[in-house]
Design an enzyme around this catalytic site. Structure first.
Site, PDB file in Angstrom:
ATOM      1  N   LYS A 121       0.809  -1.223   0.000  1.00  0.00           N
ATOM      2  CA  LYS A 121       0.000   0.000   0.000  1.00  0.00           C
ATOM      3  C   LYS A 121       0.837   1.266   0.000  1.00  0.00           C
ATOM      4  CE  LYS A 121      -4.428  -1.567   1.655  1.00  0.00           C
ATOM      5  NZ  LYS A 121      -5.491  -1.434   2.643  1.00  0.00           N
ATOM      6  N   LYS A 205      -5.057 -10.562  -6.648  1.00  0.00           N
ATOM      7  CA  LYS A 205      -6.360 -10.736  -5.998  1.00  0.00           C
ATOM      8  C   LYS A 205      -7.354  -9.671  -6.481  1.00  0.00           C
ATOM      9  CE  LYS A 205      -5.761  -7.949  -1.943  1.00  0.00           C
ATOM     10  NZ  LYS A 205      -5.746  -7.663  -0.569  1.00  0.00           N
ATOM     11  N   LYS A 208     -10.402  -3.554  -4.570  1.00  0.00           N
ATOM     12  CA  LYS A 208     -11.072  -2.295  -4.895  1.00  0.00           C
ATOM     13  C   LYS A 208     -10.107  -1.287  -5.493  1.00  0.00           C
ATOM     14  CE  LYS A 208     -12.003  -2.254   0.073  1.00  0.00           C
ATOM     15  NZ  LYS A 208     -12.979  -2.298   1.059  1.00  0.00           N
TER      16      LYS A 208
HETATM   17  P1  TYM Z   1     -10.953  -5.351   3.715  1.00  0.00           P
HETATM   18  O1  TYM Z   1     -11.942  -4.283   3.963  1.00  0.00           O
HETATM   19  O2  TYM Z   1      -9.852  -5.106   2.746  1.00  0.00           O
HETATM   20  O3  TYM Z   1     -11.701  -6.653   3.250  1.00  0.00           O
HETATM   21  C1  TYM Z   1     -12.820  -7.161   3.967  1.00  0.00           C
HETATM   22  C2  TYM Z   1     -12.801  -8.675   3.924  1.00  0.00           C
HETATM   23  O4  TYM Z   1     -12.833  -9.135   2.574  1.00  0.00           O
HETATM   24  C3  TYM Z   1     -11.772 -10.072   2.375  1.00  0.00           C
HETATM   25  N1  TYM Z   1     -11.284  -9.977   0.980  1.00  0.00           N
HETATM   26  C4  TYM Z   1     -11.222 -11.016   0.142  1.00  0.00           C
HETATM   27  N2  TYM Z   1     -11.568 -12.301   0.295  1.00  0.00           N
HETATM   28  C5  TYM Z   1     -11.400 -13.100  -0.779  1.00  0.00           C
HETATM   29  N3  TYM Z   1     -10.901 -12.681  -1.983  1.00  0.00           N
HETATM   30  C6  TYM Z   1     -10.536 -11.394  -2.163  1.00  0.00           C
HETATM   31  N4  TYM Z   1     -10.075 -10.985  -3.348  1.00  0.00           N
HETATM   32  C7  TYM Z   1     -10.702 -10.488  -1.078  1.00  0.00           C
HETATM   33  N5  TYM Z   1     -10.462  -9.165  -0.908  1.00  0.00           N
HETATM   34  C8  TYM Z   1     -10.822  -8.870   0.359  1.00  0.00           C
HETATM   35  C9  TYM Z   1     -10.700  -9.655   3.370  1.00  0.00           C
HETATM   36  O5  TYM Z   1      -9.802 -10.712   3.646  1.00  0.00           O
HETATM   37  C10 TYM Z   1     -11.541  -9.272   4.574  1.00  0.00           C
HETATM   38  O6  TYM Z   1     -11.896 -10.416   5.329  1.00  0.00           O
HETATM   39  N6  TYM Z   1      -7.963  -5.051   7.677  1.00  0.00           N
HETATM   40  C11 TYM Z   1      -9.252  -5.530   7.226  1.00  0.00           C
HETATM   41  C12 TYM Z   1     -10.423  -4.977   8.034  1.00  0.00           C
HETATM   42  C13 TYM Z   1     -10.275  -5.174   9.499  1.00  0.00           C
HETATM   43  C14 TYM Z   1     -10.453  -6.386  10.209  1.00  0.00           C
HETATM   44  C15 TYM Z   1     -10.241  -6.059  11.577  1.00  0.00           C
HETATM   45  C16 TYM Z   1     -10.805  -7.686   9.821  1.00  0.00           C
HETATM   46  C17 TYM Z   1      -9.944  -4.206  10.399  1.00  0.00           C
HETATM   47  N7  TYM Z   1      -9.928  -4.754  11.645  1.00  0.00           N
HETATM   48  C18 TYM Z   1     -10.339  -7.026  12.577  1.00  0.00           C
HETATM   49  C19 TYM Z   1     -10.905  -8.645  10.849  1.00  0.00           C
HETATM   50  C20 TYM Z   1     -10.686  -8.312  12.201  1.00  0.00           C
HETATM   51  C21 TYM Z   1      -9.444  -5.108   5.783  1.00  0.00           C
HETATM   52  O7  TYM Z   1      -8.925  -4.124   5.333  1.00  0.00           O
HETATM   53  O8  TYM Z   1     -10.331  -5.860   5.086  1.00  0.00           O
END
Ligand code: TYM
Length: 343
Positions: A121, A205, A208
Protein backbone atom coordinates in the site's frame (compact mmCIF):
# COMPACT_ATOMS: atom_id res chain seq x y z
CA UNK A 1 8.24 -14.79 15.04
CA UNK A 2 8.00 -15.69 18.70
CA UNK A 3 7.05 -19.15 19.84
CA UNK A 4 3.38 -18.86 20.68
CA UNK A 5 2.26 -19.85 24.12
CA UNK A 6 -0.30 -22.60 24.14
CA UNK A 7 -3.50 -20.67 24.57
CA UNK A 8 -4.39 -20.54 28.26
CA UNK A 9 -7.56 -18.63 27.46
CA UNK A 10 -10.65 -20.18 29.05
CA UNK A 11 -13.31 -17.65 28.06
CA UNK A 12 -16.22 -18.18 25.67
CA UNK A 13 -15.97 -18.38 21.89
CA UNK A 14 -16.54 -15.02 20.23
CA UNK A 15 -16.65 -14.39 16.50
CA UNK A 16 -15.60 -10.95 15.26
CA UNK A 17 -14.65 -9.39 11.96
CA UNK A 18 -14.60 -6.07 10.14
CA UNK A 19 -14.60 -4.50 6.71
CA UNK A 20 -12.83 -1.28 5.88
CA UNK A 21 -14.97 1.73 4.95
CA UNK A 22 -13.17 2.66 1.75
CA UNK A 23 -14.60 2.22 -1.75
CA UNK A 24 -17.38 -0.14 -2.70
CA UNK A 25 -17.45 -3.85 -2.00
CA UNK A 26 -16.70 -6.52 -4.57
CA UNK A 27 -17.26 -10.23 -5.03
CA UNK A 28 -14.05 -11.06 -3.11
CA UNK A 29 -15.36 -9.25 -0.02
CA UNK A 30 -18.71 -10.94 -0.47
CA UNK A 31 -17.37 -14.50 -0.78
CA UNK A 32 -14.32 -14.13 1.48
CA UNK A 33 -16.15 -12.32 4.27
CA UNK A 34 -19.85 -11.39 4.08
CA UNK A 35 -21.18 -14.79 3.05
CA UNK A 36 -19.18 -16.43 5.84
CA UNK A 37 -20.53 -13.95 8.38
CA UNK A 38 -24.10 -14.79 7.40
CA UNK A 39 -23.38 -18.51 7.79
CA UNK A 40 -22.21 -17.85 11.37
CA UNK A 41 -24.85 -15.42 12.48
CA UNK A 42 -26.59 -17.78 14.91
CA UNK A 43 -23.39 -17.50 16.97
CA UNK A 44 -23.96 -13.74 17.44
CA UNK A 45 -20.86 -12.36 15.73
CA UNK A 46 -19.50 -8.84 16.31
CA UNK A 47 -19.11 -7.13 12.93
CA UNK A 48 -17.90 -3.62 12.50
CA UNK A 49 -17.21 -1.02 9.87
CA UNK A 50 -13.51 -0.14 10.06
CA UNK A 51 -13.76 3.63 9.54
CA UNK A 52 -10.72 4.33 11.73
CA UNK A 53 -8.65 2.12 9.45
CA UNK A 54 -10.06 3.93 6.41
CA UNK A 55 -8.35 7.22 7.29
CA UNK A 56 -4.87 5.67 7.11
CA UNK A 57 -5.13 7.02 3.56
CA UNK A 58 -6.89 10.35 2.91
CA UNK A 59 -10.69 10.21 3.01
CA UNK A 60 -13.04 13.06 2.35
CA UNK A 61 -15.04 13.34 5.62
CA UNK A 62 -18.44 13.50 3.86
CA UNK A 63 -17.56 10.46 1.82
CA UNK A 64 -16.44 8.58 4.89
CA UNK A 65 -19.94 9.00 6.32
CA UNK A 66 -21.41 7.55 3.11
CA UNK A 67 -18.88 4.74 2.92
CA UNK A 68 -19.58 3.71 6.50
CA UNK A 69 -23.28 3.51 5.68
CA UNK A 70 -22.46 1.60 2.52
CA UNK A 71 -20.64 -1.15 4.42
CA UNK A 72 -23.33 -1.31 7.10
CA UNK A 73 -25.95 -1.60 4.34
CA UNK A 74 -23.95 -4.42 2.74
CA UNK A 75 -23.92 -6.34 6.03
CA UNK A 76 -27.71 -6.08 6.16
CA UNK A 77 -28.27 -6.72 2.45
CA UNK A 78 -26.13 -9.87 2.62
CA UNK A 79 -28.65 -11.24 5.12
CA UNK A 80 -27.31 -10.34 8.55
CA UNK A 81 -29.93 -9.75 11.21
CA UNK A 82 -28.88 -6.93 13.58
CA UNK A 83 -30.64 -8.71 16.44
CA UNK A 84 -28.24 -11.63 16.07
CA UNK A 85 -25.10 -9.87 14.87
CA UNK A 86 -23.83 -6.74 16.61
CA UNK A 87 -23.15 -4.39 13.69
CA UNK A 88 -21.27 -1.27 14.73
CA UNK A 89 -18.97 1.56 13.62
CA UNK A 90 -15.39 1.20 14.87
CA UNK A 91 -15.23 4.96 15.59
CA UNK A 92 -18.32 4.59 17.79
CA UNK A 93 -16.19 2.66 20.28
CA UNK A 94 -13.15 4.86 21.05
CA UNK A 95 -11.66 2.09 23.21
CA UNK A 96 -10.33 0.61 19.92
CA UNK A 97 -7.92 3.54 19.68
CA UNK A 98 -7.06 3.41 23.36
CA UNK A 99 -6.15 -0.28 23.26
CA UNK A 100 -4.27 0.26 19.99
CA UNK A 101 -2.01 2.73 21.82
CA UNK A 102 -1.17 0.16 24.47
CA UNK A 103 -0.50 -2.40 21.74
CA UNK A 104 1.73 0.09 19.89
CA UNK A 105 3.94 -0.28 22.93
CA UNK A 106 3.61 -4.09 22.95
CA UNK A 107 4.31 -4.77 19.26
CA UNK A 108 7.91 -4.63 18.06
CA UNK A 109 9.10 -2.65 15.04
CA UNK A 110 10.55 -5.83 13.57
CA UNK A 111 7.11 -7.45 13.55
CA UNK A 112 5.56 -4.55 11.65
CA UNK A 113 8.47 -4.34 9.23
CA UNK A 114 7.44 -7.75 7.95
CA UNK A 115 3.86 -6.77 7.04
CA UNK A 116 3.50 -7.18 3.29
CA UNK A 117 0.30 -5.12 3.04
CA UNK A 118 2.12 -1.99 4.21
CA UNK A 119 4.76 -2.57 1.57
CA UNK A 120 2.09 -2.96 -1.12
CA UNK A 121 0.00 0.00 0.00
CA UNK A 122 2.84 2.43 0.62
CA UNK A 123 4.37 1.63 -2.77
CA UNK A 124 7.62 3.36 -3.72
CA UNK A 125 6.88 6.33 -1.53
CA UNK A 126 7.16 4.91 1.95
CA UNK A 127 8.36 8.21 3.44
CA UNK A 128 5.08 9.87 2.54
CA UNK A 129 2.79 7.14 3.89
CA UNK A 130 0.94 8.02 7.10
CA UNK A 131 2.21 6.61 10.38
CA UNK A 132 -1.29 5.17 10.76
CA UNK A 133 -0.85 3.05 7.64
CA UNK A 134 2.24 1.54 9.23
CA UNK A 135 0.58 0.74 12.56
CA UNK A 136 -2.67 -0.32 10.85
CA UNK A 137 -2.26 -4.00 11.91
CA UNK A 138 -1.83 -2.92 15.55
CA UNK A 139 -5.24 -1.25 15.46
CA UNK A 140 -6.57 -4.45 13.90
CA UNK A 141 -5.22 -6.45 16.86
CA UNK A 142 -6.99 -4.02 19.20
CA UNK A 143 -10.26 -4.44 17.24
CA UNK A 144 -10.12 -8.16 17.86
CA UNK A 145 -8.76 -8.38 21.38
CA UNK A 146 -10.93 -5.60 22.82
CA UNK A 147 -13.77 -8.13 22.58
CA UNK A 148 -11.56 -11.11 23.47
CA UNK A 149 -12.55 -12.55 20.10
CA UNK A 150 -11.44 -16.12 19.53
CA UNK A 151 -12.52 -16.65 15.90
CA UNK A 152 -12.01 -14.19 13.05
CA UNK A 153 -13.51 -15.03 9.64
CA UNK A 154 -11.45 -13.29 6.93
CA UNK A 155 -10.09 -13.77 3.43
CA UNK A 156 -6.59 -15.10 2.94
CA UNK A 157 -5.03 -11.64 2.54
CA UNK A 158 -5.62 -10.98 6.24
CA UNK A 159 -3.68 -14.03 7.45
CA UNK A 160 -0.51 -12.13 8.27
CA UNK A 161 -2.42 -9.51 10.25
CA UNK A 162 -4.07 -12.25 12.27
CA UNK A 163 -0.68 -13.78 13.05
CA UNK A 164 0.43 -10.40 14.33
CA UNK A 165 -2.69 -10.20 16.53
CA UNK A 166 -1.72 -13.53 18.05
CA UNK A 167 1.82 -12.33 18.68
CA UNK A 168 0.56 -9.16 20.33
CA UNK A 169 -1.88 -11.10 22.55
CA UNK A 170 0.85 -13.54 23.53
CA UNK A 171 3.37 -10.81 24.30
CA UNK A 172 0.87 -8.73 26.30
CA UNK A 173 -0.10 -11.78 28.38
CA UNK A 174 3.56 -12.41 29.13
CA UNK A 175 4.56 -8.77 29.74
CA UNK A 176 1.79 -8.30 32.30
CA UNK A 177 2.11 -11.77 33.74
CA UNK A 178 -1.48 -12.59 32.88
CA UNK A 179 -1.55 -15.99 31.14
CA UNK A 180 -4.76 -16.42 29.17
CA UNK A 181 -5.93 -12.82 29.65
CA UNK A 182 -6.26 -12.36 25.90
CA UNK A 183 -7.11 -15.31 23.65
CA UNK A 184 -4.86 -16.09 20.69
CA UNK A 185 -7.42 -15.42 17.95
CA UNK A 186 -7.82 -17.98 15.18
CA UNK A 187 -8.31 -16.83 11.60
CA UNK A 188 -11.15 -18.68 9.84
CA UNK A 189 -9.99 -18.66 6.25
CA UNK A 190 -10.99 -21.99 4.74
CA UNK A 191 -13.57 -22.34 1.96
CA UNK A 192 -13.57 -21.77 -1.79
CA UNK A 193 -14.11 -17.97 -1.48
CA UNK A 194 -11.01 -17.23 0.62
CA UNK A 195 -8.97 -15.83 -2.26
CA UNK A 196 -10.92 -14.51 -5.23
CA UNK A 197 -8.64 -13.29 -8.00
CA UNK A 198 -8.94 -10.48 -10.55
CA UNK A 199 -11.06 -11.34 -13.60
CA UNK A 200 -8.28 -9.89 -15.76
CA UNK A 201 -5.24 -11.49 -14.13
CA UNK A 202 -5.39 -14.75 -12.18
CA UNK A 203 -2.21 -13.91 -10.28
CA UNK A 204 -3.63 -10.76 -8.61
CA UNK A 205 -6.36 -10.74 -6.00
CA UNK A 206 -9.66 -9.04 -6.79
CA UNK A 207 -9.30 -5.63 -5.21
CA UNK A 208 -11.07 -2.29 -4.90
CA UNK A 209 -7.86 -0.50 -5.78
CA UNK A 210 -7.43 -2.16 -9.20
CA UNK A 211 -7.75 0.63 -11.82
CA UNK A 212 -9.73 -1.64 -14.17
CA UNK A 213 -13.39 -1.99 -13.25
CA UNK A 214 -13.51 -5.10 -15.46
CA UNK A 215 -11.22 -6.85 -12.97
CA UNK A 216 -13.95 -7.10 -10.34
CA UNK A 217 -17.66 -7.59 -9.83
CA UNK A 218 -18.96 -4.86 -7.55
CA UNK A 219 -21.87 -5.46 -5.21
CA UNK A 220 -23.55 -2.50 -6.90
CA UNK A 221 -23.27 -3.99 -10.43
CA UNK A 222 -26.54 -4.86 -12.14
CA UNK A 223 -27.22 -8.14 -13.96
CA UNK A 224 -25.99 -6.81 -17.31
CA UNK A 225 -22.71 -5.59 -15.87
CA UNK A 226 -22.13 -8.90 -14.08
CA UNK A 227 -22.77 -10.92 -17.26
CA UNK A 228 -20.58 -8.59 -19.35
CA UNK A 229 -17.66 -8.77 -16.93
CA UNK A 230 -17.79 -12.56 -16.78
CA UNK A 231 -17.97 -12.72 -20.56
CA UNK A 232 -14.88 -10.51 -20.80
CA UNK A 233 -12.98 -12.34 -18.05
CA UNK A 234 -9.58 -13.64 -19.11
CA UNK A 235 -9.47 -17.38 -19.77
CA UNK A 236 -7.57 -19.82 -21.94
CA UNK A 237 -8.64 -21.90 -24.95
CA UNK A 238 -8.63 -25.28 -23.18
CA UNK A 239 -11.80 -26.99 -21.95
CA UNK A 240 -12.21 -27.52 -18.20
CA UNK A 241 -10.26 -30.54 -16.92
CA UNK A 242 -11.40 -33.44 -14.70
CA UNK A 243 -9.16 -32.75 -11.74
CA UNK A 244 -8.07 -29.82 -9.59
CA UNK A 245 -4.47 -30.84 -10.17
CA UNK A 246 -4.81 -30.01 -13.87
CA UNK A 247 -6.24 -26.57 -12.99
CA UNK A 248 -3.19 -25.56 -11.00
CA UNK A 249 -1.29 -24.08 -13.94
CA UNK A 250 -4.40 -22.24 -15.19
CA UNK A 251 -5.04 -19.49 -12.61
CA UNK A 252 -7.85 -17.72 -14.51
CA UNK A 253 -9.76 -20.94 -15.12
CA UNK A 254 -9.24 -21.99 -11.51
CA UNK A 255 -10.57 -18.65 -10.28
CA UNK A 256 -13.79 -18.92 -12.28
CA UNK A 257 -14.33 -22.47 -11.00
CA UNK A 258 -13.79 -21.25 -7.42
CA UNK A 259 -16.24 -18.38 -7.89
CA UNK A 260 -18.85 -20.79 -9.25
CA UNK A 261 -18.24 -23.13 -6.30
CA UNK A 262 -18.35 -20.40 -3.65
CA UNK A 263 -21.52 -18.82 -5.05
CA UNK A 264 -23.38 -22.09 -5.34
CA UNK A 265 -22.13 -23.51 -2.01
CA UNK A 266 -20.36 -26.42 -3.65
CA UNK A 267 -16.74 -27.60 -3.73
CA UNK A 268 -14.39 -26.90 -6.66
CA UNK A 269 -14.35 -30.66 -7.32
CA UNK A 270 -18.14 -30.80 -7.59
CA UNK A 271 -18.14 -27.96 -10.13
CA UNK A 272 -15.45 -29.71 -12.19
CA UNK A 273 -17.36 -32.98 -12.05
CA UNK A 274 -20.27 -31.20 -13.76
CA UNK A 275 -18.34 -29.07 -16.29
CA UNK A 276 -15.26 -31.19 -17.14
CA UNK A 277 -14.70 -31.26 -20.90
CA UNK A 278 -16.70 -28.09 -21.54
CA UNK A 279 -15.15 -24.89 -22.87
CA UNK A 280 -15.67 -21.38 -21.55
CA UNK A 281 -18.30 -20.73 -24.21
CA UNK A 282 -20.58 -22.94 -22.11
CA UNK A 283 -19.13 -22.36 -18.65
CA UNK A 284 -19.19 -18.56 -18.64
CA UNK A 285 -22.94 -18.20 -19.30
CA UNK A 286 -23.63 -20.80 -16.59
CA UNK A 287 -21.41 -18.86 -14.18
CA UNK A 288 -23.08 -15.56 -15.10
CA UNK A 289 -26.47 -17.12 -14.37
CA UNK A 290 -25.37 -18.37 -10.94
CA UNK A 291 -23.76 -15.02 -10.14
CA UNK A 292 -26.80 -12.97 -11.14
CA UNK A 293 -29.21 -15.31 -9.37
CA UNK A 294 -27.16 -15.11 -6.19
CA UNK A 295 -26.22 -11.45 -6.22
CA UNK A 296 -29.38 -9.80 -7.63
CA UNK A 297 -31.36 -9.94 -4.35
CA UNK A 298 -28.34 -8.66 -2.38
CA UNK A 299 -27.81 -5.81 -4.85
CA UNK A 300 -31.49 -4.86 -4.84
CA UNK A 301 -31.63 -4.78 -1.05
CA UNK A 302 -28.39 -2.81 -0.92
CA UNK A 303 -29.84 -0.18 -3.26
CA UNK A 304 -33.01 0.05 -1.18
CA UNK A 305 -31.13 0.39 2.10
CA UNK A 306 -28.89 3.12 0.75
CA UNK A 307 -31.97 5.32 0.45
CA UNK A 308 -32.97 4.48 4.04
CA UNK A 309 -30.13 6.14 5.89
CA UNK A 310 -32.22 6.43 9.07
CA UNK A 311 -32.60 2.65 9.20
CA UNK A 312 -28.86 2.09 8.76
CA UNK A 313 -27.93 4.71 11.36
CA UNK A 314 -30.30 3.15 13.90
CA UNK A 315 -28.59 -0.22 13.47
CA UNK A 316 -25.16 1.39 13.92
CA UNK A 317 -26.21 3.42 16.97
CA UNK A 318 -27.67 0.38 18.67
CA UNK A 319 -24.65 -1.77 17.69
CA UNK A 320 -22.19 0.80 19.06
CA UNK A 321 -23.97 0.77 22.40
CA UNK A 322 -23.88 -3.03 22.59
CA UNK A 323 -20.23 -3.11 21.53
CA UNK A 324 -19.19 -0.50 24.11
CA UNK A 325 -20.86 -2.54 26.84
CA UNK A 326 -18.49 -5.43 26.04
CA UNK A 327 -15.42 -3.33 25.28
CA UNK A 328 -15.37 -1.02 28.30
CA UNK A 329 -14.93 -3.69 31.04
CA UNK A 330 -12.05 -5.25 29.06
CA UNK A 331 -10.43 -1.85 28.57
CA UNK A 332 -10.89 -1.10 32.24
CA UNK A 333 -9.00 -4.26 33.17
CA UNK A 334 -6.23 -3.34 30.72
CA UNK A 335 -5.92 0.15 32.25
CA UNK A 336 -5.47 -1.38 35.69
CA UNK A 337 -2.95 -3.96 34.43
CA UNK A 338 -0.86 -1.32 32.71
CA UNK A 339 -0.99 1.05 35.69
CA UNK A 340 -2.96 3.86 34.10
CA UNK A 341 -4.83 6.51 36.06
CA UNK A 342 -8.00 5.34 37.75
CA UNK A 343 -10.32 8.26 38.52
P1 TYM B 1 -10.95 -5.35 3.72
O1 TYM B 1 -11.94 -4.28 3.96
O2 TYM B 1 -9.85 -5.11 2.75
O3 TYM B 1 -11.70 -6.65 3.25
C1 TYM B 1 -12.82 -7.16 3.97
C2 TYM B 1 -12.80 -8.68 3.92
O4 TYM B 1 -12.83 -9.13 2.57
C3 TYM B 1 -11.77 -10.07 2.38
N1 TYM B 1 -11.28 -9.98 0.98
C4 TYM B 1 -11.22 -11.02 0.14
N2 TYM B 1 -11.57 -12.30 0.29
C5 TYM B 1 -11.40 -13.10 -0.78
N3 TYM B 1 -10.90 -12.68 -1.98
C6 TYM B 1 -10.54 -11.39 -2.16
N4 TYM B 1 -10.08 -10.98 -3.35
C7 TYM B 1 -10.70 -10.49 -1.08
N5 TYM B 1 -10.46 -9.16 -0.91
C8 TYM B 1 -10.82 -8.87 0.36
C9 TYM B 1 -10.70 -9.65 3.37
O5 TYM B 1 -9.80 -10.71 3.65
C10 TYM B 1 -11.54 -9.27 4.57
O6 TYM B 1 -11.90 -10.42 5.33
N6 TYM B 1 -7.96 -5.05 7.68
C11 TYM B 1 -9.25 -5.53 7.23
C12 TYM B 1 -10.42 -4.98 8.03
C13 TYM B 1 -10.28 -5.17 9.50
C14 TYM B 1 -10.45 -6.39 10.21
C15 TYM B 1 -10.24 -6.06 11.58
C16 TYM B 1 -10.80 -7.69 9.82
C17 TYM B 1 -9.94 -4.21 10.40
N7 TYM B 1 -9.93 -4.75 11.64
C18 TYM B 1 -10.34 -7.03 12.58
C19 TYM B 1 -10.91 -8.64 10.85
C20 TYM B 1 -10.69 -8.31 12.20
C21 TYM B 1 -9.44 -5.11 5.78
O7 TYM B 1 -8.92 -4.12 5.33
O8 TYM B 1 -10.33 -5.86 5.09
Amino acid sequence: MSQHEKSDYRGPKRILSGIQASGSLHLGNYLGALKKFVAMQEENPFLFVADMHAITVWQDPKQLVEQRRGIAAAYLAAGLDPKKATIFPQSGVPQHAELAWVFNCTARLGWLDRMTQFKEKSGDNKERASVGLYTYPVLQAADILLYKATDVPVGEDQKQHLELSRDIADRFNRDYDAPGFFPLPEPLIQGPGARIMSLKDGSKKMSKSDPSDLSRINLTDDADAIARKIKKAKTDPEPLPDTLEELKARPEAKNLVSIFAALSGRSDEAVLAEYAGQGFGAFKPALAEVAVEHLAPVTAELRRLLTETGEIDRVLTDGAERARAVAEPVMDEVRAMVGFWKG
